[in-house]
Design an enzyme around this catalytic site. Sequence first.
Site, PDB file in Angstrom:
ATOM      1  N   CYS A  74       3.110  -3.402   2.565  1.00 53.97           N
ATOM      2  CA  CYS A  74       2.959  -2.099   3.568  1.00 53.97           C
ATOM      3  C   CYS A  74       3.701  -2.217   4.600  1.00 53.97           C
ATOM      4  O   CYS A  74       3.403  -3.120   5.563  1.00 53.97           O
ATOM      5  CB  CYS A  74       1.493  -2.236   3.512  1.00 53.97           C
ATOM      6  N   CYS A 199       3.785   6.502   5.773  1.00 51.04           N
ATOM      7  CA  CYS A 199       3.988   5.140   4.897  1.00 51.04           C
ATOM      8  C   CYS A 199       5.250   4.710   5.403  1.00 51.04           C
ATOM      9  O   CYS A 199       6.528   5.229   5.167  1.00 51.04           O
ATOM     10  CB  CYS A 199       3.942   5.963   3.592  1.00 51.04           C
TER      11      CYS A 199
HETATM   12  N1  LIG Z   1       0.029   2.288  -0.981  1.00 51.03           N
HETATM   13  C1  LIG Z   1       1.270   1.531  -1.074  1.00 51.03           C
HETATM   14  C2  LIG Z   1       1.223   0.219  -0.228  1.00 51.03           C
HETATM   15  C3  LIG Z   1       1.045   0.627   0.949  1.00 51.03           C
HETATM   16  C4  LIG Z   1       2.219   1.477   1.608  1.00 51.03           C
HETATM   17  C5  LIG Z   1       2.177   1.590   3.150  1.00 51.03           C
HETATM   18  N2  LIG Z   1       1.199   2.532   3.650  1.00 51.03           N
HETATM   19  C6  LIG Z   1       3.513   1.356   3.901  1.00 51.03           C
HETATM   20  O1  LIG Z   1       3.148   1.742   5.089  1.00 51.03           O
HETATM   21  O2  LIG Z   1       4.309   0.853   3.546  1.00 51.03           O
HETATM   22  C7  LIG Z   1       1.399   1.157  -2.618  1.00 51.03           C
HETATM   23  O3  LIG Z   1       0.402   0.829  -3.455  1.00 51.03           O
HETATM   24  O4  LIG Z   1       2.517   1.013  -2.950  1.00 51.03           O
END
Ligand SMILES: N[C@@H](CCC[C@H](N)C(=O)O)C(=O)O
Length: 262
Positions: A74, A199
Amino acid sequence: MKLHFFKYQGAGNDFILVDNRQNTFNHQQPQILADLCDRRFGIGADGIMFLQNTEGFDFEMVYYNADGKPSSMCGNGGRCIVAFAKHLNIFKDETNFLAVDGWHYAKISEAGDWVSLQMIDVKDIDEDGDAYVLNTGSPHYVQCTTNLADKDVFSEGKAIRNSDNYRSEGINVNFIEDFGDHLFVRTYERGVENETYACGTGVTAVALAMAKHKNHTGENNTRIKVLGGNLNIRFNYDGKVFNNIFLEGPAKFVFEGYVNLI
Ligand SMILES: N[C@@H](CCC[C@H](N)C(=O)O)C(=O)O
Protein backbone atom coordinates in the site's frame (compact mmCIF):
# COMPACT_ATOMS: atom_id res chain seq x y z
CA MET A 1 -7.58 -5.93 26.13
CA LYS A 2 -7.34 -2.26 25.09
CA LEU A 3 -5.57 -1.50 21.81
CA HIS A 4 -3.76 1.86 21.51
CA PHE A 5 -4.18 3.02 17.90
CA PHE A 6 -3.30 6.03 15.77
CA LYS A 7 -5.26 7.21 12.75
CA TYR A 8 -3.42 8.71 9.74
CA GLN A 9 -4.49 9.69 6.23
CA GLY A 10 -2.59 10.26 3.00
CA ALA A 11 -4.66 12.23 0.45
CA GLY A 12 -7.78 10.79 2.06
CA ASN A 13 -6.64 7.14 1.97
CA ASP A 14 -7.04 6.48 5.71
CA PHE A 15 -5.40 3.96 7.99
CA ILE A 16 -5.28 2.64 11.53
CA LEU A 17 -1.71 2.32 12.81
CA VAL A 18 -0.49 0.26 15.74
CA ASP A 19 2.97 0.29 17.32
CA ASN A 20 3.57 -3.46 17.64
CA ARG A 21 7.33 -3.35 18.32
CA GLN A 22 6.81 -5.41 21.49
CA ASN A 23 4.72 -7.99 19.54
CA THR A 24 1.89 -7.63 22.05
CA PHE A 25 -0.89 -7.85 19.46
CA ASN A 26 -1.56 -10.97 17.40
CA HIS A 27 -2.85 -9.42 14.17
CA GLN A 28 -3.71 -12.66 12.42
CA GLN A 29 -7.36 -12.20 13.36
CA PRO A 30 -9.19 -11.10 10.17
CA GLN A 31 -12.59 -10.51 11.77
CA ILE A 32 -11.15 -8.24 14.50
CA LEU A 33 -9.18 -6.23 11.91
CA ALA A 34 -12.25 -5.91 9.66
CA ASP A 35 -14.34 -4.77 12.66
CA LEU A 36 -11.75 -2.11 13.56
CA CYS A 37 -11.81 -0.81 9.95
CA ASP A 38 -15.63 -0.78 9.81
CA ARG A 39 -16.85 2.81 9.33
CA ARG A 40 -20.03 2.35 11.37
CA PHE A 41 -19.16 -0.18 14.08
CA GLY A 42 -15.41 0.45 14.36
CA ILE A 43 -12.76 3.19 14.03
CA GLY A 44 -13.14 3.26 10.25
CA ALA A 45 -10.29 2.96 7.72
CA ASP A 46 -9.26 1.69 4.27
CA GLY A 47 -6.62 -0.49 5.92
CA ILE A 48 -4.77 -1.29 9.14
CA MET A 49 -1.00 -1.47 9.68
CA PHE A 50 1.34 -2.78 12.32
CA LEU A 51 4.77 -1.24 12.81
CA GLN A 52 7.18 -3.97 13.94
CA ASN A 53 10.88 -4.47 14.57
CA THR A 54 12.85 -6.40 11.98
CA GLU A 55 16.55 -7.17 11.51
CA GLY A 56 18.49 -4.77 9.24
CA PHE A 57 15.77 -2.12 8.79
CA ASP A 58 14.34 0.76 10.84
CA PHE A 59 11.01 -1.11 11.02
CA GLU A 60 8.67 -3.47 9.19
CA MET A 61 5.27 -2.47 7.75
CA VAL A 62 2.62 -5.21 8.03
CA TYR A 63 -0.46 -4.18 6.07
CA TYR A 64 -4.02 -5.53 5.95
CA ASN A 65 -6.89 -4.32 3.77
CA ALA A 66 -10.17 -3.13 5.36
CA ASP A 67 -11.57 -6.65 4.88
CA GLY A 68 -9.00 -7.86 7.44
CA LYS A 69 -7.01 -9.90 4.90
CA PRO A 70 -3.24 -9.51 4.41
CA SER A 71 -2.57 -7.44 1.32
CA SER A 72 0.16 -6.59 -1.12
CA MET A 73 1.89 -3.17 -0.89
CA CYS A 74 0.00 0.00 0.00
CA GLY A 75 1.73 3.18 -1.23
CA ASN A 76 -0.23 5.70 0.81
CA GLY A 77 -0.07 3.35 3.78
CA GLY A 78 3.72 3.27 3.31
CA ARG A 79 3.83 7.06 3.39
CA CYS A 80 1.63 7.16 6.52
CA ILE A 81 3.67 4.57 8.41
CA VAL A 82 6.80 6.64 7.66
CA ALA A 83 5.10 9.67 9.30
CA PHE A 84 4.08 7.43 12.23
CA ALA A 85 7.65 6.08 12.60
CA LYS A 86 8.97 9.66 12.69
CA HIS A 87 6.40 10.48 15.40
CA LEU A 88 7.76 7.48 17.36
CA ASN A 89 11.31 8.93 16.92
CA ILE A 90 12.48 5.84 15.04
CA PHE A 91 14.40 8.01 12.53
CA LYS A 92 15.03 11.70 11.82
CA ASP A 93 14.47 12.50 8.13
CA GLU A 94 15.37 9.43 6.05
CA THR A 95 14.45 5.81 6.63
CA ASN A 96 14.75 2.33 5.16
CA PHE A 97 11.97 -0.08 6.02
CA LEU A 98 10.70 -3.48 4.98
CA ALA A 99 7.26 -4.10 3.45
CA VAL A 100 5.63 -7.11 1.82
CA ASP A 101 7.18 -6.23 -1.58
CA GLY A 102 10.66 -5.69 -0.13
CA TRP A 103 12.88 -2.75 0.86
CA HIS A 104 11.66 0.89 0.71
CA TYR A 105 13.57 4.13 1.21
CA ALA A 106 11.65 7.26 2.25
CA LYS A 107 12.33 10.88 3.11
CA ILE A 108 10.06 13.07 5.26
CA SER A 109 9.68 16.86 5.54
CA GLU A 110 10.80 18.62 8.71
CA ALA A 111 7.16 19.19 9.70
CA GLY A 112 6.65 15.42 9.38
CA ASP A 113 3.64 15.54 7.06
CA TRP A 114 5.04 15.25 3.50
CA VAL A 115 6.58 11.92 2.49
CA SER A 116 8.53 10.83 -0.61
CA LEU A 117 8.45 7.05 -0.77
CA GLN A 118 10.56 4.98 -3.15
CA MET A 119 8.53 2.27 -4.85
CA ILE A 120 9.73 -1.00 -6.41
CA ASP A 121 11.14 -0.92 -9.95
CA VAL A 122 8.65 -1.97 -12.64
CA LYS A 123 9.43 -3.80 -15.88
CA ASP A 124 6.32 -5.42 -17.22
CA ILE A 125 3.23 -3.59 -18.40
CA ASP A 126 0.59 -5.79 -20.07
CA GLU A 127 -2.37 -4.71 -22.15
CA ASP A 128 -5.97 -5.84 -21.77
CA GLY A 129 -7.96 -4.29 -24.61
CA ASP A 130 -7.45 -0.53 -24.25
CA ALA A 131 -6.36 -0.87 -20.59
CA TYR A 132 -2.90 -1.37 -19.06
CA VAL A 133 -2.26 -3.96 -16.34
CA LEU A 134 0.81 -3.76 -14.09
CA ASN A 135 2.10 -4.42 -10.60
CA THR A 136 3.61 -1.54 -8.61
CA GLY A 137 3.64 -3.57 -5.38
CA SER A 138 -0.08 -4.22 -5.84
CA PRO A 139 -1.87 -5.24 -9.05
CA HIS A 140 -3.55 -2.46 -11.06
CA TYR A 141 -5.82 -2.07 -14.08
CA VAL A 142 -5.49 1.38 -15.69
CA GLN A 143 -7.95 2.80 -18.22
CA CYS A 144 -8.29 6.26 -19.82
CA THR A 145 -11.73 7.80 -19.90
CA THR A 146 -13.58 11.11 -20.26
CA ASN A 147 -15.98 12.91 -17.87
CA LEU A 148 -14.40 11.05 -14.96
CA ALA A 149 -16.10 13.30 -12.40
CA ASP A 150 -19.46 11.82 -13.47
CA LYS A 151 -18.34 8.19 -13.83
CA ASP A 152 -19.90 5.43 -11.73
CA VAL A 153 -16.48 4.24 -10.49
CA PHE A 154 -18.01 1.91 -7.91
CA SER A 155 -20.14 -0.12 -10.38
CA GLU A 156 -17.65 -0.09 -13.28
CA GLY A 157 -14.65 -0.79 -11.04
CA LYS A 158 -16.46 -3.58 -9.24
CA ALA A 159 -17.47 -5.21 -12.55
CA ILE A 160 -13.85 -5.22 -13.82
CA ARG A 161 -12.44 -6.43 -10.47
CA ASN A 162 -14.93 -9.34 -10.51
CA SER A 163 -14.60 -10.17 -14.22
CA ASP A 164 -13.30 -13.63 -15.28
CA ASN A 165 -9.69 -12.41 -15.76
CA TYR A 166 -9.34 -10.89 -12.29
CA ARG A 167 -11.94 -12.47 -9.97
CA SER A 168 -9.71 -14.95 -8.16
CA GLU A 169 -6.69 -12.73 -7.32
CA GLY A 170 -8.58 -9.45 -7.52
CA ILE A 171 -7.26 -6.19 -8.97
CA ASN A 172 -7.44 -2.48 -8.21
CA VAL A 173 -9.17 -0.50 -10.97
CA ASN A 174 -7.99 3.03 -11.87
CA PHE A 175 -9.74 5.40 -14.28
CA ILE A 176 -7.80 8.40 -15.66
CA GLU A 177 -8.76 11.67 -17.28
CA ASP A 178 -5.84 13.54 -18.85
CA PHE A 179 -5.95 17.33 -18.27
CA GLY A 180 -2.57 18.01 -19.89
CA ASP A 181 -0.70 19.48 -16.89
CA HIS A 182 -2.10 16.81 -14.55
CA LEU A 183 -4.05 13.55 -14.49
CA PHE A 184 -7.30 13.11 -12.58
CA VAL A 185 -7.55 9.57 -11.16
CA ARG A 186 -10.31 7.65 -9.37
CA THR A 187 -9.72 4.14 -7.99
CA TYR A 188 -11.86 1.16 -6.99
CA GLU A 189 -9.76 -0.74 -4.41
CA ARG A 190 -9.64 -4.48 -3.94
CA GLY A 191 -10.00 -5.47 -0.27
CA VAL A 192 -11.93 -2.28 0.48
CA GLU A 193 -14.33 -3.27 -2.32
CA ASN A 194 -15.22 0.36 -2.84
CA GLU A 195 -13.89 3.56 -4.33
CA THR A 196 -11.28 5.16 -2.04
CA TYR A 197 -10.19 8.84 -1.99
CA ALA A 198 -6.67 7.92 -3.19
CA CYS A 199 -4.50 4.90 -3.95
CA GLY A 200 -0.70 5.29 -3.93
CA THR A 201 0.28 2.15 -5.84
CA GLY A 202 -2.64 3.03 -8.15
CA VAL A 203 -1.46 6.54 -9.07
CA THR A 204 2.04 5.11 -9.47
CA ALA A 205 0.67 2.54 -11.94
CA VAL A 206 -1.21 5.31 -13.76
CA ALA A 207 1.90 7.50 -14.14
CA LEU A 208 4.00 4.59 -15.49
CA ALA A 209 1.28 3.37 -17.86
CA MET A 210 0.81 6.88 -19.26
CA ALA A 211 4.58 7.27 -19.79
CA LYS A 212 4.56 4.01 -21.76
CA HIS A 213 1.41 5.09 -23.66
CA LYS A 214 3.02 8.42 -24.64
CA ASN A 215 6.54 6.97 -25.00
CA HIS A 216 7.88 9.52 -22.48
CA THR A 217 11.38 8.20 -21.83
CA GLY A 218 13.87 9.85 -19.45
CA GLU A 219 13.06 11.69 -16.22
CA ASN A 220 9.30 12.01 -15.64
CA ASN A 221 7.33 14.02 -13.10
CA THR A 222 3.59 13.37 -13.14
CA ARG A 223 1.12 15.48 -11.13
CA ILE A 224 -2.00 13.62 -10.08
CA LYS A 225 -5.27 14.86 -8.61
CA VAL A 226 -7.37 12.37 -6.65
CA LEU A 227 -10.60 12.80 -4.68
CA GLY A 228 -8.62 13.37 -1.45
CA GLY A 229 -5.92 15.75 -2.71
CA ASN A 230 -2.80 15.87 -4.86
CA LEU A 231 0.04 13.39 -5.34
CA ASN A 232 3.22 13.48 -7.39
CA ILE A 233 5.14 10.65 -9.06
CA ARG A 234 8.79 10.97 -10.15
CA PHE A 235 10.58 8.22 -12.06
CA ASN A 236 13.01 7.35 -14.78
CA TYR A 237 11.94 5.33 -17.86
CA ASP A 238 14.48 3.94 -20.33
CA GLY A 239 11.86 2.52 -22.70
CA LYS A 240 11.85 -0.85 -20.90
CA VAL A 241 12.32 -0.43 -17.16
CA PHE A 242 10.93 2.16 -14.74
CA ASN A 243 13.24 2.90 -11.81
CA ASN A 244 13.89 5.54 -9.15
CA ILE A 245 10.13 5.71 -8.72
CA PHE A 246 9.01 8.08 -5.93
CA LEU A 247 5.43 8.49 -4.70
CA GLU A 248 5.14 11.89 -2.99
CA GLY A 249 2.39 13.56 -1.01
CA PRO A 250 0.80 14.42 2.34
CA ALA A 251 0.71 11.95 5.26
CA LYS A 252 -1.15 13.35 8.26
CA PHE A 253 -1.96 12.35 11.81
CA VAL A 254 -5.72 12.54 12.48
CA PHE A 255 -6.30 11.25 16.03
CA GLU A 256 -5.28 8.54 18.49
CA GLY A 257 -7.26 6.52 21.01
CA TYR A 258 -7.91 3.22 22.71
CA VAL A 259 -10.38 0.61 21.59
CA ASN A 260 -11.67 -2.36 23.58
CA LEU A 261 -11.04 -5.73 21.98
CA ILE A 262 -13.41 -8.47 23.06
N1 LIG B 1 -6.16 -2.49 -1.68
C1 LIG B 1 -4.90 -2.69 -2.31
C2 LIG B 1 -3.73 -2.43 -1.42
C3 LIG B 1 -3.74 -1.04 -0.90
C4 LIG B 1 -3.44 -0.03 -1.98
C5 LIG B 1 -3.33 1.32 -1.39
N2 LIG B 1 -4.43 1.98 -0.86
C6 LIG B 1 -2.24 2.21 -1.92
O1 LIG B 1 -2.19 3.38 -1.51
O2 LIG B 1 -1.39 1.74 -2.66
C7 LIG B 1 -4.77 -4.13 -2.83
O3 LIG B 1 -5.36 -5.07 -2.25
O4 LIG B 1 -4.06 -4.34 -3.80
